[in-house]
Design a protein around this motif. Structure first.
Motif, mmCIF file in Angstrom:
data_model
loop_
_atom_site.group_PDB
_atom_site.id
_atom_site.type_symbol
_atom_site.label_atom_id
_atom_site.label_comp_id
_atom_site.label_asym_id
_atom_site.label_seq_id
_atom_site.Cartn_x
_atom_site.Cartn_y
_atom_site.Cartn_z
ATOM 1 N N ASP A 170 -16.037 -45.506 4.455
ATOM 2 C CA ASP A 170 -14.613 -45.263 4.689
ATOM 3 C C ASP A 170 -14.337 -45.458 6.180
ATOM 4 N N THR A 172 -11.874 -44.825 8.002
ATOM 5 C CA THR A 172 -11.066 -43.803 8.669
ATOM 6 C C THR A 172 -11.907 -42.619 9.139
ATOM 7 N N TYR A 248 -9.212 -40.721 14.257
ATOM 8 C CA TYR A 248 -10.163 -40.769 13.143
ATOM 9 C C TYR A 248 -10.299 -39.386 12.514
ATOM 10 N N ARG A 249 -10.878 -39.366 11.321
ATOM 11 C CA ARG A 249 -11.049 -38.107 10.604
ATOM 12 C C ARG A 249 -12.468 -37.572 10.789
#
Length: 404
Positions: A170, A172, A248-249
């Motif tokens: 992912d 993100t 970003y996460r």
């Protein structure tokens, strides 16, 4: 008029204490109850090399170590059994001016038959620089796609890196946290606290990002790393949250287990929590942008979880003193004063006498109160710049921290 102001301050302080300890966790659970992520189904390699291995990201596991002779050998042996292709994994240990046998034990263990397949580098820094300086130096020297920081006393589950590699598909996600577990909690209160923290992190991730990471194990994209300021206290909060600040996460993965072998005595735990409290105040100043509304769920969690934690000892004192002052005129505040004094008396008795058969609630209450006392001391010492020397090595969960 004066009474009205005092009543308002006392009530507001009391409500914030209740909100931080009870309201926020309940609200967090309510907001995320229908949004919890389903667990990944991870296909194991079963230690069999294949052409599919070339699709996995390259990973560097970095471990700053200061006087870790007790744990370093077992940590290296643990890394040797992780199910991840050797040619995609690099391990770097930075012995930071150790006065014990950490460096020689690490070198000897790396040559053992079960460990010799590892691409492992053991660096011996002759002069103690502090964890932040070592992290900056070691991360700057790697060119892997992902970097993991891990404590020497924390053993990782064998599929940790495979699960992490899958999660970083992912784009993100900038940071990934593992699930911190204690092999031997110092108290029932400590165990309950870390169970609570794990649930909080899982919920925070659903709202946007977990707040900070745990030094036992977390991973981030190498390209997103920013060198830490030399005086950083809580490096495992500042580093990941700088990545979150960049857009970003930070995710939480409860199937990655980091099992803490080392347990702290009461004095070590107090020192650790004092240091973390000072770091909480520092990170509030340095990451204040995360309080802005544009960060949405992250801002909500940062205010409710971290910002209020800094203020909590002061709010508790204000609530108690205000209730005592108003008790003579208002029966409600007399009742509130009695409840607060009773809670503090139970906590004090638990901390001083340590009865064996005490209730779990009283143990948790004692752990929380002692934590806030340490937080008050740590915050005040930071504000008045009383800790000008280096922070000394503590026990679990942080191994050692930053020098001046």
């Amino acid at each position: 008029m004066n009474n009205l102001i005092l009543i308002s301050i006392t009530v507001m302080s009391g409500l914030l204490v209740i909100y931080h300890h009870l309201g926020y966790p309940l609200l967090l659970r309510y907001l995320t109850k229908d949004k919890m992520r389903t667990k990944n189904q991870q296909a194991n390699r079963f230690y069999v090399n294949s052409t599919a291995d070339d699709l996995l990201p390259t990973i560097a596991i970095i471990m700053p170590a200061y006087n870790e002779a007790q744990w370093i050998a077992e940590k290296i042996r643990n890394l040797s059994v992780l199910d991840y292709p050797t040619n995609r994994l690099q391990i770097i240990i930075g012995c930071d001016g150790c006065s014990d046998d950490t460096y020689h034990l690490a070198c000897a263990t790396a040559k053992e038959p079960e460990c010799e397949h590892l691409d492992i580098k053991v660096l011996d820094f002759k002069v103690n620089q502090g964890k932040v300086a070592v992290v900056n130096a070691l991360v700057a020297d790697v060119d892997c796609e992902l970097v993991a920081l891990s404590d020497t006393s924390a053993l990782l589950s064998i599929d940790s890196l495979l699960i992490a590699a899958q999660r970083f598909n992912d784009p993100t996600i900038g940071v990934l946290n593992g699930h911190y577990r204690l092999i031997k909690p110092g108290s029932a209160g400590e165990q309950a606290y870390w169970d609570y923290q794990s649930q909080i992190k899982l919920s925070e991730a659903v709202l946007g990002s977990t707040l900070g990471a745990h030094g036992a194990f977390y991973m981030f994209r190498r390209a997103l790393f920013e060198p830490l300021a030399a005086d950083t206290i809580n490096d495992d909060f500042i580093l990941p949250m700088k990545i979150v600040e960049a857009g970003y996460r930070a995710e939480y993965e409860d199937t990655i287990n980091a099992l803490e072998l080392e347990s702290a005595n009461n004095n070590q735990d107090h020192q650790r929590r004092r240091r973390i409290a000072a770091g909480n105040f520092q990170q509030l100043l340095r990451l204040k942008k995360l309080l802005l509304p544009r960060y949405k769920g992250i801002a909500f969690s940062f205010i409710s979880g971290k910002a209020l934690r800094v203020l909590m000892p002061f709010m508790m004192i204000t609530s108690l003193l205000g209730s005592l002052w108003l008790a003579a005129d208002y029966w409600l505040f007399m009742l509130l004063a009695i409840i607060q004094l009773s809670a503090y008396c139970i906590a004090t008795y638990q901390l001083i006498r340590k009865p064996k058969n005490s209730h779990k609630v009283s143990k948790l209450l004692a752990y929380l109160v002692s934590g806030h006392i340490a937080g008050l001391i740590g915050t005040l010492r930071y504000l008045f710049r009383l800790d000008k020397g280096h922070w000394t090595k503590t026990s679990s969960p942080e191994q050692y921290s930053n020098n001046k």
